[in-house]
Write an enzyme that holds these catalytic residues in place. Structure first.
Site, PDB file in Angstrom:
ATOM      1  CG  PHE A  58     -20.255  13.282 -20.002  1.00 56.52           C
ATOM      2  CD1 PHE A  58     -21.407  12.994 -20.734  1.00 56.52           C
ATOM      3  CD2 PHE A  58     -20.004  12.542 -18.845  1.00 56.52           C
ATOM      4  CE1 PHE A  58     -22.297  11.999 -20.327  1.00 56.52           C
ATOM      5  CE2 PHE A  58     -20.872  11.547 -18.432  1.00 56.52           C
ATOM      6  CZ  PHE A  58     -22.028  11.274 -19.167  1.00 56.52           C
ATOM      7  CE1 TYR A  72     -10.790  13.555 -11.071  1.00 54.03           C
ATOM      8  CE2 TYR A  72     -12.188  12.361  -9.540  1.00 54.03           C
ATOM      9  CZ  TYR A  72     -12.048  13.200 -10.631  1.00 54.03           C
ATOM     10  OH  TYR A  72     -13.163  13.670 -11.262  1.00 54.03           O
ATOM     11  CB  VAL A 127     -21.248   3.187 -19.691  1.00 56.10           C
ATOM     12  CG1 VAL A 127     -22.361   3.101 -20.727  1.00 56.10           C
ATOM     13  CG2 VAL A 127     -21.688   2.528 -18.388  1.00 56.10           C
TER      14      VAL A 127
END
Lengths: 305, 305
Positions: free
Chosen positions: A11, A139, A183
């Site tokens: 992305f 992470y 989103v």
């Protein structure tokens, strides 16, 4: 510049590639697979391989001026499930890659860090880069360790690293993995007539950044000689409830989310202070929130994914 | 308490074992080898094995109330040479060990961190625990990552970790590896009539802590229910030149060091603020600097190593 983008078919990577091409740079993409939502771009050299494959990686890096490292084998919400795998693939993988860079004499590294996790539970104001790093999930812990190693390799081996601490990017070609990219997830659900779930009361505040703005900053970062960490965000915090309202507006649909119990792993407030990016890179976000949502909504409607 | 001391046959570990026995606790030692300078102690259960051997480690941990984790496979001065090995053996090894603890239902973990490396280039005043962690070498980077994971496992899995950020310990049974333990190194050289080398001008300031004081704190830590990080130091900074002067005094020999160029990896000033240890553990250093040096000098003279 001759640039190699590790993870360039993902992305964010695909937008970095667009920004590099628009600025006239020569681009090589190293990724596990081809782009999901587009055909190969003319003029880009694609090399498929695994980040853990040291020889393939060395071939991709050879002869380049700058490395964009956007590879992450894990997601913020799931890395906790197997911290050892997180450390092995991302931390040790990155150390291997840096060793390859130094042995090939490549100095400039643009590393995609994570503004949403490295600071941990943040205060209720925009966070500057010198705020203490107290990550609360695997992470973020791995991102912080990598940033520390970047600085060590800068001091001891002449690496010229810049760590991009990105807020929550959104935009066309974001996947709806369910663990990252609220989103993208919300928009698909609206499009498909499915209910939207919110963990907590929706007052969790995030910093939603259009991916093209992030990509523009990454290219500016590569062209600069600044070393260290740089936040990149929209400059403004928005709650999930505000996002839902904007989505209702943009999609023309009335969205009524289902509220579920809050999760421990979610940082309540996470907005970045982007003063440094403006000062040292001359960068500012250029895309308005609703404009970005509208563009993304159009892409989601056209996309079958 | 039933305690297992990982690395209990090492320098610091052997003193932790002494302190545990003196307080009437039941002690198991897990280490790669037997103690170098003493015979096995009566009443201690010794298990020899490798920290990377998950099954052997599980056997050592089984049935214990508290784990003292003092294993480090690397040293501050040399971990940089192979950061991947440092990460694999220390970070991944510790994550494995924590997984074993949680699966066996053991909560209390006393982890030996490093007050000399986790803060990085520190300010010229004693450093409190909430000072930002900016390690500049691999040893410190891995310690910080482990501390972050301890907190993550506390929140998500009920681990009760306490990280002991120790200053520079010295005392009997310290090896003269040449990369750690400047007191031990200097004393052997004085004993053997060899020249003492100092990197830099000798104004580098360190916090020299007697190992028995550190061991006493570790036992108090295990008995407390405090979770988080605790500095342990002497409460006072001393330069290498002051150390040399005290050594001259204690040994009765006039010591004239050879000065060599400073090293990038050496933090110029590193002294810990030990207020928290006093407040939450009721601990204070009990051994005077010269008394500690005198005891160590006596041991070095008796020892052939």
């Amino acid at each position: 510049m001759r640039a190699v983008v590790l993870g360039g078919n993902g992305f964010i990577g695909s937008h970095v590639v667009d920004a590099l091409l628009a600025n006239g740079h020569k681009v090589t993409v190293f990724d596990r697979a081809m782009e999901r939502y587009r055909d190969p771009l003319p003029g880009v050299d694609y090399m498929l391989g695994d980040f853990a494959d040291k020889m393939a990686l060395a071939e991709a890096l050879n002869g380049k001026d700058v490395v964009f490292h956007l590879v992450s084998t894990t997601f913020p919400g799931t890395a906790n499930l197997d911290p050892k795998a997180d450390v092995t693939s991302n931390l040790i993988g990155t150390l291997s890659m840096i060793e390859t860079m130094t042995s090939l004499g490549i100095g400039r590294l643009v590393y995609l860090s994570s503004g949403g996790t490295v600071y941990g539970t943040a205060p209720s104001h925009p966070i500057p880069e010198d705020y203490p790093l107290n990550p609360i999930n695997s992470y973020g812990i791995v991102k912080v360790a990598i940033e520390h190693y970047l600085e060590m390799f800068r001091v001891n081996h002449g690496l010229q690293p810049i760590a991009i601490r990105a807020a929550n990017p959104f935009g066309p070609r974001q996947r709806h993995t369910g663990v990252q990219g609220v989103v993208a997830t919300f928009m698909r659900k609206v499009r498909d007539g499915q209910p939207i779930e919110i963990w907590g009361d929706g007052c969790v505040v995030r910093d939603f950044l259009h991916v093209a703005d992030l990509a523009a900053l990454c290219v500016k970062a590569a062209q600069s000689d600044f070393c260290g960490a740089v936040n990149v965000g929209s400059g403004q915090g928005r709650s999930l409830l505000e996002l839902i309202e904007a989505l209702s507006d943009v999609s023309g649909q009335r969205i009524a989310p289902n509220f579920k119990p809050g999760r421990k792993i979610d940082v309540p407030y996470s907005v970045l202070d982007i003063t440094r990016a403006s000062k040292v890179l001359g960068w500012k976000p250029a895309t308005g929130f609703r404009d970005g949502l509208r563009e993304t909504w159009e892409w989601v409607q056209q996309s079958s994914a």
